[in-house]
Scaffold this motif. Structure first.
Motif, short mmCIF file in Angstrom:
data_model
loop_
_atom_site.label_atom_id
_atom_site.label_comp_id
_atom_site.label_asym_id
_atom_site.label_seq_id
_atom_site.Cartn_x
_atom_site.Cartn_y
_atom_site.Cartn_z
N GLU A 44 0.83 -1.20 0.00
CA GLU A 44 0.00 0.00 0.00
C GLU A 44 0.87 1.25 0.00
OE1 GLU A 44 -3.34 0.37 -0.07
OE2 GLU A 44 -3.84 -1.77 -0.11
N VAL A 45 1.85 1.30 0.89
CA VAL A 45 2.70 2.48 1.00
C VAL A 45 3.56 2.64 -0.25
CG1 VAL A 45 4.62 3.51 2.28
CG2 VAL A 45 2.70 2.50 3.51
N ARG A 46 4.07 1.53 -0.76
CA ARG A 46 4.91 1.60 -1.97
C ARG A 46 4.15 2.25 -3.12
NH1 ARG A 46 8.67 -3.19 -4.53
NH2 ARG A 46 9.32 -2.06 -6.39
N HIS A 47 2.91 1.89 -3.31
CA HIS A 47 2.11 2.47 -4.39
C HIS A 47 2.03 3.99 -4.25
CE1 HIS A 47 -1.17 3.18 -7.22
NE2 HIS A 47 -1.68 3.97 -6.28
N HIS A 48 1.71 4.45 -3.05
CA HIS A 48 1.52 5.88 -2.86
C HIS A 48 2.83 6.65 -2.92
CE1 HIS A 48 -2.72 5.42 -2.19
NE2 HIS A 48 -2.49 4.47 -1.31
N GLN A 49 3.92 6.04 -2.44
CA GLN A 49 5.22 6.68 -2.56
C GLN A 49 5.63 6.79 -4.03
OE1 GLN A 49 7.52 7.89 -0.01
NE2 GLN A 49 5.52 7.97 1.01
N LEU B 7 14.58 13.83 -9.59
CA LEU B 7 14.93 12.91 -8.51
C LEU B 7 15.47 11.62 -9.12
CD1 LEU B 7 14.85 12.45 -5.41
CD2 LEU B 7 12.63 11.37 -5.74
N ASN B 8 16.78 11.48 -9.10
CA ASN B 8 17.42 10.34 -9.75
C ASN B 8 17.64 9.16 -8.80
OD1 ASN B 8 17.68 11.70 -12.27
ND2 ASN B 8 19.41 12.84 -11.41
N TYR B 9 18.03 9.49 -7.56
CA TYR B 9 18.28 8.41 -6.60
C TYR B 9 17.98 8.92 -5.19
CZ TYR B 9 20.50 4.86 -3.74
OH TYR B 9 20.72 3.88 -2.80
N GLU B 10 17.30 8.09 -4.41
CA GLU B 10 17.02 8.46 -3.02
C GLU B 10 16.63 7.21 -2.25
OE1 GLU B 10 17.60 10.09 -0.29
OE2 GLU B 10 17.14 11.97 -1.38
N ARG B 11 16.82 7.29 -0.93
CA ARG B 11 16.38 6.22 -0.04
C ARG B 11 15.37 6.81 0.95
NH1 ARG B 11 19.85 5.30 3.45
NH2 ARG B 11 19.34 3.16 4.07
N PHE B 12 14.27 6.11 1.15
CA PHE B 12 13.26 6.54 2.09
C PHE B 12 13.12 5.46 3.16
CE2 PHE B 12 11.98 7.88 -2.23
CZ PHE B 12 12.23 9.23 -2.10
N VAL B 13 13.24 5.86 4.41
CA VAL B 13 13.22 4.89 5.51
C VAL B 13 11.88 4.97 6.23
CG1 VAL B 13 14.32 4.15 7.65
CG2 VAL B 13 15.72 5.03 5.76
N GLN C 121 -10.28 2.21 19.51
CA GLN C 121 -10.31 0.75 19.42
C GLN C 121 -8.93 0.12 19.62
OE1 GLN C 121 -13.91 0.80 19.23
NE2 GLN C 121 -13.67 -0.96 17.89
N VAL C 122 -7.89 0.96 19.59
CA VAL C 122 -6.51 0.43 19.60
C VAL C 122 -6.09 0.04 21.01
CG1 VAL C 122 -4.10 0.97 19.10
CG2 VAL C 122 -5.91 1.79 17.56
N ALA C 123 -5.52 -1.16 21.14
CA ALA C 123 -5.02 -1.65 22.43
C ALA C 123 -3.52 -1.41 22.57
CB ALA C 123 -5.33 -3.14 22.59
N SER C 124 -2.79 -1.44 21.46
CA SER C 124 -1.35 -1.16 21.49
C SER C 124 -0.83 -1.02 20.07
CB SER C 124 -0.56 -2.28 22.20
OG SER C 124 -0.55 -3.47 21.42
N ILE C 125 0.21 -0.21 19.91
CA ILE C 125 0.97 -0.15 18.67
C ILE C 125 2.44 -0.07 19.05
CG2 ILE C 125 1.47 1.06 16.52
CD1 ILE C 125 -1.24 2.18 16.43
N ILE C 126 3.21 -1.05 18.63
CA ILE C 126 4.63 -1.07 18.97
C ILE C 126 5.48 -1.11 17.70
CG2 ILE C 126 4.27 -2.15 21.22
CD1 ILE C 126 5.11 -4.81 19.97
N GLN C 127 6.66 -0.55 17.81
CA GLN C 127 7.58 -0.53 16.66
C GLN C 127 8.19 -1.90 16.45
OE1 GLN C 127 10.41 2.80 16.38
NE2 GLN C 127 11.99 1.30 15.90
N SER C 128 8.34 -2.27 15.18
CA SER C 128 9.01 -3.53 14.85
C SER C 128 10.30 -3.21 14.10
CB SER C 128 8.08 -4.44 14.05
OG SER C 128 7.64 -3.81 12.86
N SER C 129 10.35 -3.53 12.82
CA SER C 129 11.56 -3.31 12.03
C SER C 129 11.48 -2.02 11.22
CB SER C 129 11.77 -4.49 11.07
OG SER C 129 11.88 -5.71 11.78
N HIS C 130 12.64 -1.62 10.68
CA HIS C 130 12.69 -0.51 9.74
C HIS C 130 12.87 -1.06 8.32
CE1 HIS C 130 13.32 2.03 13.28
NE2 HIS C 130 13.05 3.06 12.50
N TYR C 131 12.33 -0.31 7.36
CA TYR C 131 12.42 -0.70 5.97
C TYR C 131 12.86 0.51 5.14
CZ TYR C 131 9.60 -4.65 7.53
OH TYR C 131 9.14 -5.75 8.20
#
Length: 232
Positions: free
Chosen positions: A114-119, A129-135, A204-214
């Motif tokens: 989903e995010v890849r499409h919108h990015q 914009l020839n080259y970039e990294r988005f974290v 409705q949210v009980a928790s949101i925790i960070q996992s990995s970076h991409y």
């Protein structure tokens, strides 16, 4: 045209594990995570406002969400609340830019798709914009699905699933919000066969925790998505 009244609500509920991907340039909002109640928040906000001129930018537009909707005291309260106080004025599939939605996916792969499409759509409009990294920061969310309206009963050919025309989807989103339903369950348009949710409230949210970076690598287009290894 489909509306909130024509969709069945999820009964019984139960915690659902879901996933989200957010740009790492947006850090968690510490103030939401530092308190356990609305009263504590208001006191701390008033104190910090005396010395922090950037506080309003950090916290966002608090008038867009009632204090009773904010799940103070949970892990990741800031992640749950941020989409509702930092609203994208350009809107999204089910929101027209006047209110926020918390979008979640059934797997991290779905969230990435989903995010890849919108990015891809956004950065393709930036000339030169020839080259970039988005974290991005991966998030794991637990939320109660009770009362969420089920739009997966509609086929992918329905206008709310149009790939790039959000006219019907936004009309449905406005109606769901007006009906005070907690959100929608719907088919992922970018990862066929998978499921997403658009929550109209963070309560409705009980928790949101960070996992990995991409990271998403741009070289004329997004050429790869890589999971980052800590310390690499």
């Amino acid at each position: 045209m489909v509306n909130a009244a024509s969709l069945h609500a999820v009964r019984g509920g139960g915690l659902i594990q879901s996933y989200r991907l957010v740009n790492s340039k947006f850090p968690p909002i510490a103030l939401f995570d530092d308190v356990a109640s609305a009263d504590e928040f208001d006191i701390l906000y008033a104190v910090q406002a005396l010395t922090n001129p950037r506080l309003q930018n950090e916290v966002g537009s608090l008038n867009l969400i009632p204090r009773s909707e904010i799940p103070f005291g949970i892990k990741g309260c800031s992640y749950a609340t941020a989409p509702f106080t930092h609203v994208n004025p350009d809107g999204s599939r089910f929101a027209d830019g006047s209110f926020g939605m918390l979008y979640l996916a059934d797997t991290m792969e779905t969230a990435i798709a989903e995010v890849r499409h919108h990015q891809q759509a956004y950065w393709s409009k930036v000339h030169g914009l020839n080259y970039e990294r988005f974290v991005f920061r991966g998030l794991v969310c637990q939320f109660d699905e009770a009362g969420v309206l089920d739009a997966t009963s509609l086929p992918l050919t329905h206008p709310i699933y149009a790939p790039d025309d959000y006219t019907f989807a936004r009309a449905l989103g406005r109606d769901v919000k007006a009906a005070k339903a907690p959100g929608l369950r719907y088919h992922s348009v970018r990862a066929m066969g998978n499921t997403c949710w658009a929550l109209t409230t963070p309560r409705q949210v009980a928790s949101i925790i960070q996992s990995s970076h991409y990271e998403m690598v741009w070289s004329g287009r997004i050429t790869s998505v890589n999971k980052l290894v800590a310390g690499a």
